[in-house]
Write a protein that holds these residues in place. Structure first.
Motif, mmCIF file in Angstrom:
data_model
loop_
_atom_site.group_PDB
_atom_site.id
_atom_site.type_symbol
_atom_site.label_atom_id
_atom_site.label_comp_id
_atom_site.label_asym_id
_atom_site.label_seq_id
_atom_site.Cartn_x
_atom_site.Cartn_y
_atom_site.Cartn_z
ATOM 1 N N PRO A 37 0.924 -1.181 0.067
ATOM 2 C CA PRO A 37 -0.047 0.024 0.192
ATOM 3 C C PRO A 37 0.802 1.085 0.001
ATOM 4 N N ASP A 38 2.088 1.101 0.358
ATOM 5 C CA ASP A 38 2.814 2.436 0.545
ATOM 6 C C ASP A 38 3.965 2.381 -0.908
ATOM 7 N N LEU A 39 4.089 1.377 -1.509
ATOM 8 C CA LEU A 39 4.801 1.496 -2.418
ATOM 9 C C LEU A 39 4.373 2.351 -3.433
ATOM 10 N N ARG A 40 5.265 3.204 -4.224
ATOM 11 C CA ARG A 40 4.932 3.824 -5.539
ATOM 12 C C ARG A 40 5.850 3.688 -6.580
ATOM 13 N N ARG A 41 5.639 3.223 -7.523
ATOM 14 C CA ARG A 41 6.610 2.944 -8.731
ATOM 15 C C ARG A 41 6.967 4.559 -9.326
ATOM 16 N N ARG A 58 14.184 10.701 3.976
ATOM 17 C CA ARG A 58 12.802 10.323 4.132
ATOM 18 C C ARG A 58 12.309 9.551 3.298
ATOM 19 N N GLN A 59 12.909 9.076 2.191
ATOM 20 C CA GLN A 59 12.355 8.067 1.075
ATOM 21 C C GLN A 59 13.422 6.798 0.936
ATOM 22 N N VAL A 60 12.768 5.630 0.774
ATOM 23 C CA VAL A 60 13.796 4.748 0.468
ATOM 24 C C VAL A 60 13.380 3.978 -0.865
ATOM 25 N N TYR A 61 14.297 3.820 -1.662
ATOM 26 C CA TYR A 61 14.051 3.246 -3.250
ATOM 27 C C TYR A 61 14.536 1.909 -3.492
ATOM 28 N N PHE A 62 13.597 1.112 -3.916
ATOM 29 C CA PHE A 62 14.007 -0.271 -4.321
ATOM 30 C C PHE A 62 14.068 -0.225 -5.961
ATOM 31 N N PRO A 63 15.269 0.023 -6.497
ATOM 32 C CA PRO A 63 15.332 0.004 -8.084
ATOM 33 C C PRO A 63 14.893 -0.983 -8.740
ATOM 34 N N GLU A 64 14.513 -1.198 -10.143
ATOM 35 C CA GLU A 64 14.161 -1.917 -10.768
ATOM 36 C C GLU A 64 14.908 -2.009 -11.866
ATOM 37 N N THR A 65 14.768 -0.867 -12.756
ATOM 38 C CA THR A 65 15.675 -0.713 -13.890
ATOM 39 C C THR A 65 16.619 0.484 -13.849
ATOM 40 N N ALA A 66 16.206 1.221 -12.865
ATOM 41 C CA ALA A 66 17.283 2.506 -12.756
ATOM 42 C C ALA A 66 18.356 2.087 -11.819
ATOM 43 N N VAL A 67 19.421 2.758 -11.698
ATOM 44 C CA VAL A 67 20.712 2.325 -11.185
ATOM 45 C C VAL A 67 21.131 3.592 -10.416
ATOM 46 N N PHE A 68 21.326 3.430 -8.928
ATOM 47 C CA PHE A 68 21.610 4.567 -8.226
ATOM 48 C C PHE A 68 23.378 4.586 -8.027
ATOM 49 N N SER A 69 23.857 5.593 -7.726
ATOM 50 C CA SER A 69 25.196 5.749 -7.402
ATOM 51 C C SER A 69 25.552 6.461 -6.167
ATOM 52 N N LEU A 70 26.314 5.906 -5.178
ATOM 53 C CA LEU A 70 26.430 6.746 -3.738
ATOM 54 C C LEU A 70 28.048 6.972 -4.055
ATOM 55 N N ILE A 71 28.250 8.486 -3.807
ATOM 56 C CA ILE A 71 29.405 9.117 -4.179
ATOM 57 C C ILE A 71 29.994 9.738 -3.043
ATOM 58 N N ILE A 72 31.319 9.694 -2.819
ATOM 59 C CA ILE A 72 31.844 10.496 -1.682
ATOM 60 C C ILE A 72 32.594 11.751 -2.426
ATOM 61 N N ALA A 119 10.217 6.325 4.357
ATOM 62 C CA ALA A 119 11.186 5.828 5.324
ATOM 63 C C ALA A 119 10.391 5.187 6.480
ATOM 64 N N SER A 120 9.392 6.245 6.997
ATOM 65 C CA SER A 120 8.675 5.896 8.102
ATOM 66 C C SER A 120 7.738 4.569 8.091
ATOM 67 N N ALA A 121 6.978 4.440 6.632
ATOM 68 C CA ALA A 121 6.207 3.278 6.518
ATOM 69 C C ALA A 121 7.253 2.111 6.590
ATOM 70 N N LEU A 122 8.401 2.221 5.852
ATOM 71 C CA LEU A 122 9.196 0.814 5.921
ATOM 72 C C LEU A 122 9.538 0.368 7.290
ATOM 73 N N ILE A 123 9.849 1.384 8.234
ATOM 74 C CA ILE A 123 10.141 1.219 9.661
ATOM 75 C C ILE A 123 8.955 0.843 10.478
ATOM 76 N N ARG A 124 7.835 0.983 10.133
ATOM 77 C CA ARG A 124 6.800 0.704 10.619
ATOM 78 C C ARG A 124 6.481 -0.790 10.169
ATOM 79 N N VAL A 125 6.756 -1.302 8.987
ATOM 80 C CA VAL A 125 6.652 -2.724 8.525
ATOM 81 C C VAL A 125 7.416 -3.539 9.144
ATOM 82 N N ILE A 126 8.781 -3.080 9.189
ATOM 83 C CA ILE A 126 9.935 -4.032 9.871
ATOM 84 C C ILE A 126 9.576 -4.246 11.447
ATOM 85 N N ALA A 127 8.996 -3.014 11.940
ATOM 86 C CA ALA A 127 8.543 -3.314 13.613
ATOM 87 C C ALA A 127 7.507 -4.483 13.611
#
Length: 246
Positions: A37-41, A58-72, A119-127
């Motif tokens: 119910p809380d996932l949005r594509r 405040r948001q968490v992403y689960f990539p499907e075809t997008a690719v994310f880069s974590l940069i220092i 992020a708050s919705a994900l934490i709620r499901v984990i709990a």
């Protein structure tokens, strides 16, 4: 948010349809239904900033075809990629870890789709479901292993080997296509070198007929040869995520 197209809430996939994100696919049907119910594509454009260093996620992403880069990013503006996140995982670990912030800049490396959740919705499901936390802990371990492998790779292997490794990792995450857009800027982040060195590494692979690279558009022509050109770090990281998902 500029560059992000919000789409209507996702319904449960029809029977037989495979969830593109492997981390979501690793959840039980009940746990996935709790998230649904809380996932949005969302469709995200390349270069889109997702979060800045020390900015609360405040948001968490689960990539499907997008690719994310974590940069220092260093004080003088120099930047290097610490990790790639694609359909094997999630971008936005800090809320799950309880810190809320990371010291990396998160950018979209390859345009595509992702599932987004507050992020708050994900934490709620984990709990409510400890099993979700178990899956995310296993992913976190694999992600840490990827970071450690990258440190060793950057110290011990040649630019050409590292270039082949990063191209393979990107190729694995773009939804099965052999062609994708990848700028020299992102390649320089991935390898931690100047663009001149990036040009040399990509040219060497092109001369061998392994890839074709023109104006930010890359095509993988010979995947087995690209694997042979890469260092052992590609297989180590691939196998680590393979153990995560069984």
């Amino acid at each position: 948010m500029p560059g992000v197209t919000r789409r209507r809430p996702q319904r449960a996939p029809p029977i037989g349809m495979v969830q593109p994100n492997r981390l979501l696919r690793a959840l039980s049907a009940a746990d996935y239904a709790a998230l649904l119910p809380d996932l949005r594509r969302v469709a995200i454009s390349a270069g889109q900033p997702i979060s800045e260093p020390l900015e609360r996620s405040r948001q968490v992403y689960f990539p499907e075809t997008a690719v994310f880069s974590l940069i220092i990013v260093m004080a003088d503006g120099a930047a290097v990629e610490a990790a790639t996140v694609g359909n094997e995982g999630m971008a936005g670990l800090s809320p799950y870890l309880g810190t809320g912030v990371m010291n990396t800049r998160c950018l979209v490396q390859i345009a595509g789709d992702a599932q987004r959740i507050a992020a708050s919705a994900l934490i709620r499901v984990i709990a409510a479901s400890p099993a979700v936390g178990v899956v995310l802990r296993r992913y976190t371990q694999a992600f840490i292993n990827q970071l450690a492998q990258s440190v060793a790779c950057n110290r011990l292997h040649t630019i050409d080997q590292r270039c082949a490794r990063w191209l393979l990792m990107t190729h694995d995450r773009v939804g099965g296509g052999d062609a994708f857009d990848l700028t020299q800027e992102f390649l320089s982040y991935m390898l931690g070198v100047r663009r001149e060195a990036v040009s040399g590494a990509s040219h060497a692979l092109q001369e061998q007929g392994i890839i074709r690279y023109r104006r930010g558009h890359l095509s993988v022509l010979d995947r087995p040869a690209l694997e042979r050109a890469a260092c052992e770090c590609y297989a180590a990281t691939r196998d680590d995520y393979g153990r995560l998902f069984g």
